[in-house]
Design a protein around this motif. Structure first.
Motif, short mmCIF file in Angstrom:
data_model
loop_
_atom_site.label_atom_id
_atom_site.label_comp_id
_atom_site.label_asym_id
_atom_site.label_seq_id
_atom_site.Cartn_x
_atom_site.Cartn_y
_atom_site.Cartn_z
N HIS A 3 -9.20 -4.09 -8.46
CA HIS A 3 -9.08 -2.69 -8.87
C HIS A 3 -8.39 -2.60 -10.23
CE1 HIS A 3 -10.25 -0.64 -5.07
NE2 HIS A 3 -9.91 -1.81 -4.55
N PRO A 4 -9.14 -2.60 -11.33
CA PRO A 4 -8.52 -2.52 -12.66
C PRO A 4 -7.85 -1.19 -12.93
CG PRO A 4 -10.90 -2.30 -12.84
CD PRO A 4 -10.61 -2.67 -11.41
N GLU A 5 -8.23 -0.15 -12.20
CA GLU A 5 -7.67 1.18 -12.47
C GLU A 5 -6.17 1.25 -12.23
OE1 GLU A 5 -9.17 1.50 -8.12
OE2 GLU A 5 -9.64 0.41 -9.96
N PHE A 6 -5.64 0.36 -11.37
CA PHE A 6 -4.22 0.42 -11.03
C PHE A 6 -3.30 0.02 -12.19
CE2 PHE A 6 -5.45 -0.36 -6.35
CZ PHE A 6 -5.54 1.00 -6.12
N THR A 7 -3.83 -0.64 -13.19
CA THR A 7 -2.98 -1.10 -14.30
C THR A 7 -3.31 -0.41 -15.62
OG1 THR A 7 -4.47 -2.99 -14.62
CG2 THR A 7 -2.50 -3.36 -13.29
N ALA B 216 -8.56 11.02 -4.04
CA ALA B 216 -8.90 9.72 -3.46
C ALA B 216 -9.21 8.70 -4.55
CB ALA B 216 -10.09 9.85 -2.51
N TYR B 217 -9.57 9.18 -5.74
CA TYR B 217 -9.90 8.32 -6.87
C TYR B 217 -9.01 8.63 -8.07
CZ TYR B 217 -14.15 7.69 -4.08
OH TYR B 217 -15.04 7.43 -3.06
N LYS B 218 -7.78 9.01 -7.81
CA LYS B 218 -6.90 9.48 -8.88
C LYS B 218 -6.76 8.45 -10.00
CE LYS B 218 -4.31 12.68 -10.58
NZ LYS B 218 -4.92 13.96 -10.97
N SER B 219 -6.50 7.20 -9.66
CA SER B 219 -6.28 6.18 -10.70
C SER B 219 -7.55 5.90 -11.48
CB SER B 219 -5.76 4.88 -10.06
OG SER B 219 -4.44 5.05 -9.59
N VAL B 220 -8.71 5.95 -10.82
CA VAL B 220 -9.99 5.73 -11.52
C VAL B 220 -10.24 6.84 -12.52
CG1 VAL B 220 -12.48 5.45 -11.26
CG2 VAL B 220 -10.95 4.48 -9.55
N GLU C 281 0.87 -1.17 0.00
CA GLU C 281 0.00 0.00 0.00
C GLU C 281 0.91 1.22 0.00
OE1 GLU C 281 -3.98 -0.97 2.36
OE2 GLU C 281 -2.21 -1.54 3.52
N THR C 282 0.87 1.99 -1.09
CA THR C 282 1.87 3.03 -1.29
C THR C 282 1.23 4.38 -1.62
OG1 THR C 282 2.12 2.67 -3.68
CG2 THR C 282 3.43 1.27 -2.21
N ASP C 283 2.10 5.38 -1.75
CA ASP C 283 1.68 6.74 -2.08
C ASP C 283 1.11 6.79 -3.51
OD1 ASP C 283 2.04 9.74 -1.15
OD2 ASP C 283 2.66 9.65 -3.25
N LEU C 284 0.18 7.70 -3.72
CA LEU C 284 -0.47 7.81 -5.04
C LEU C 284 0.51 8.20 -6.15
CD1 LEU C 284 -0.98 11.05 -5.93
CD2 LEU C 284 -2.70 10.89 -4.15
N ASP C 285 1.67 8.79 -5.78
CA ASP C 285 2.65 9.14 -6.81
C ASP C 285 3.15 7.91 -7.56
OD1 ASP C 285 2.89 11.93 -6.99
OD2 ASP C 285 4.07 12.04 -5.16
N LEU C 286 3.14 6.75 -6.92
CA LEU C 286 3.57 5.54 -7.62
C LEU C 286 2.63 5.20 -8.76
CD1 LEU C 286 5.31 5.34 -4.96
CD2 LEU C 286 5.31 2.88 -5.38
N GLY C 287 1.38 5.63 -8.65
CA GLY C 287 0.46 5.49 -9.77
C GLY C 287 0.88 6.33 -10.95
#
Length: 579
Positions: A550-554, A339-343, A103-109
């Motif tokens: 969570h498909p948004e992560f890829t 909170a939903y950046k990747s989505v 579980e990491t910071d959103l910057d890794l996204g």
């Protein structure tokens, strides 16, 4: 000769501090782990936070990757939490989950969306994690009774983690969270200062991202904040090699010359990074100012020019849509879009893929509860993302009911799948009080529950069941999913086995699943052991799919995720059907 000098320096450092053999061994370990071919770029920020260090780091990495280098990026976070997993998403933004379940910071996204390298738990660590590890070693007696101090014990632990992540890479970019001058960041800044001594100044480069504000009343840009920020950095012992100047407009040539003179950097190393309408334009913007060429000369590298044709294609698709769709995202943390950046990014990627501009309407699920489903009118698709806790859940359930009955394309993710199951159980399968034990522990029909709660499910319907501890009960990271032949999911993926990332605790209750399936809902994907539901579909609907993962992560702008691509296409089809 430099290698020998470095080894002697590290060994003598170990002897100088408490004459500790343990520190000598650690110094040897650090030396042996360091690769003489790895170059380090340390990125700091000044003046104010939220200037975009993560985007700048990812964009620079994209250029270096386009020059055929093997690149990775790290994020060092100064907060005391061991990881962001327990921090409120409203306060900190989304928790980005890596393949290995960190579980990491959103910057890794951002990093994964810009470069092909996949992040892992090694790419992100916090002050809290470093201190907890050092204290654990101290309790074990690893330091042989030494007095534990920030220097060298904390800084050594930081450097060791940087070295561990660098193996096999040509360039490692290290982003330091926070701003220069923050007391929390000092151990990280001291550690990266020491890296230049231990690895070699020729293999380390410091980039400082700073603000150059435009004062409208005066009609000019002000360089003093940048000068002050660099002065603060110099007081720590770090001379920046490159300055990236954030502003709402291009920094003029005169101001760049002034910054170069006062901050002791070449003028060509002062890079203007003005606001743009798309973050995917930043790699080209940095390259056009010769940033990658300057870094190559600094490190003595030699490789072809960066080929940014893939990013040019992304920018063209973004600038030339052939239509527009309205998609409603109904969630619990809408007040903080991060909170939903990747989505949000994944929906934009799907828009690129389908040549459609995606107009995302953010809707608070609590507002649906209080103001009714009138808020959902005029939408061409509805998405419910993940979340925890009961607040706003009834609003999401009413949203699912609206999408199902009105035949509006629906995509549910994690919580979005669980509330879709609850809604179907209540309003189609006849389980009027269906719910999740996360929200109502003593509900009559717990269609979503902890696995441990299933054992006595039949005997104890309507009674609370003792729960296991919350800690360590999450499913995290990559897991295999088997798609059911003939399902829409299998058609979208074009495969029967997929790998997706998870972050959840509660599961579909298999004891009650058969009654829900009998009412018409279909399981479209199972876990690797065929024991847990991973995807559901409603066949009597044009496009109704939900996933536990969570498909948004890829999803990336160059490689859109098939679920999001299919969802946005369905929104376009629905729009056409309403004309």
């Amino acid at each position: 000769m430099r290698t020998v000098r470095k080894l002697i320096f590290l060994l003598t450092c170990g002897f100088r501090v408490y004459y500790s053999p343990v520190l000598v061994i650690q110094s040897l370990h650090l030396f042996l782990r360091s690769s003489m071919t790895t170059n380090y770029i340390f990125i700091t920020g000044g003046v104010v936070s939220s200037l975009g260090k993560g985007i700048a780091a990812a964009s620079l990495a994209a250029i270096l990757e386009a020059r055929t280098l093997n690149v990775t990026i790290m994020k060092l976070d100064p907060y005391i939490n061991v990881d962001p997993g327990t921090i409120s998403p409203i306060q900190h933004g989304e928790v980005f989950v890596t393949e290995d379940g960190a579980e990491t910071d959103l910057d890794l996204g951002h990093y994964e969306r810009f470069i092909r390298t996949k992040m892992s738990r090694r790419n992100n660590f916090t002050t809290g994690l470093i201190y907890s590890e050092v204290l654990r070693k101290e309790r074990r007696g690893d330091y042989l009774g030494a007095t534990i101090q920030v220097i060298p014990h904390i800084t050594n632990a930081i450097k060791e983690r940087i070295m561990e992540c660098s193996a096999g890479y040509d360039v490692v970019l290290v982003e330091i969270g926070g701003t220069v001058g923050d007391i929390e960041s000092l151990p990280f800044l001291e550690a990266i200062r020491q890296m230049a001594v231990e690895v070699g100044r020729a293999q380390t480069l410091y980039i400082h991202l700073t603000l150059v504000p435009y004062i409208a009343a005066a009609g000019e840009m002000k360089t003093k904040p940048t000068q002050r920020s660099v002065k603060e950095l110099l007081s720590i012992g770090i001379q920046p090699d490159i300055l990236i100047c954030r502003s709402d407009r291009l920094v003029p040539n005169n101001e760049r010359g002034k910054i170069a003179l006062f901050c002791n950097v070449p003028k060509k190393a002062v890079i203007s990074l003005q606001d743009v309408d798309s973050i995917y334009k930043i790699p080209s913007l940095l390259k056009s100012q010769g940033l990658d060429d300057y870094i190559y000369q600094r490190f003595g590298l030699n490789s072809p020019e960066a080929d940014l044709s893939e990013w040019e294609k992304v920018i063209y698709q973004q600038a030339n849509p052939i239509g527009e769709v309205r998609i409603g995202m109904v969630g619990k943390y809408i007040k903080s879009p991060d909170a939903y950046k990747s989505v949000i990014e994944a929906l934009k990627h799907a828009g690129l893929k389908n040549r459609l501009k995606v107009n995302i309407r953010l809707i608070d699920s609590q507002d649906v509860e209080t103001r009714g489903i009138e808020m959902l009118k005029d939408l061409e698709a509805i998405l419910i993302p993940g979340g925890f806790g009961y607040r706003g859940v009834e609003g999401t359930i009413q949203t699912v009911k609206y999408a199902r009955e009105k035949k509006i394309p629906y995509l549910g993710i994690c919580l979005g799948m669980q509330v879709a199951l609850i809604e179907f159980a209540r309003y189609v399968a006849g389980m009027q009080d269906a719910n999740s034990t996360e929200f109502v522990p003593d509900c009559k029909y717990p269609v979503v529950a902890m696995i441990a709660e299933w054992r006595d499910q039949v005997k104890n319907l309507g009674k609370p069941v003792a729960k296991d501890a919350m800690g360590g009960t999450m499913r995290l990271g990559n897991q295999a999913c088997y798609l059911v032949a003939g399902s829409r999911a299998q058609e979208l993926y074009g495969a029967t086995t997929i790998i997706e990332r998870h972050r959840h605790r509660y599961e579909v209750n298999n004891v009650l699943l058969k009654y829900i399936e009998a009412a018409g809902l279909r399981v479209a994907g199972w876990s690797e052991d065929y024991k847990l539901v991973e995807m559901i579909e409603y066949p009597d609907h044009p496009w109704f799919i939900a996933s536990q993962f969570h498909p948004e992560f890829t999803s990336t702008p160059r490689d859109c995720h098939p679920l999001f691509s299919g969802f946005v296409k369905a929104a376009g089809d629905y729009q056409k059907s309403q004309k």
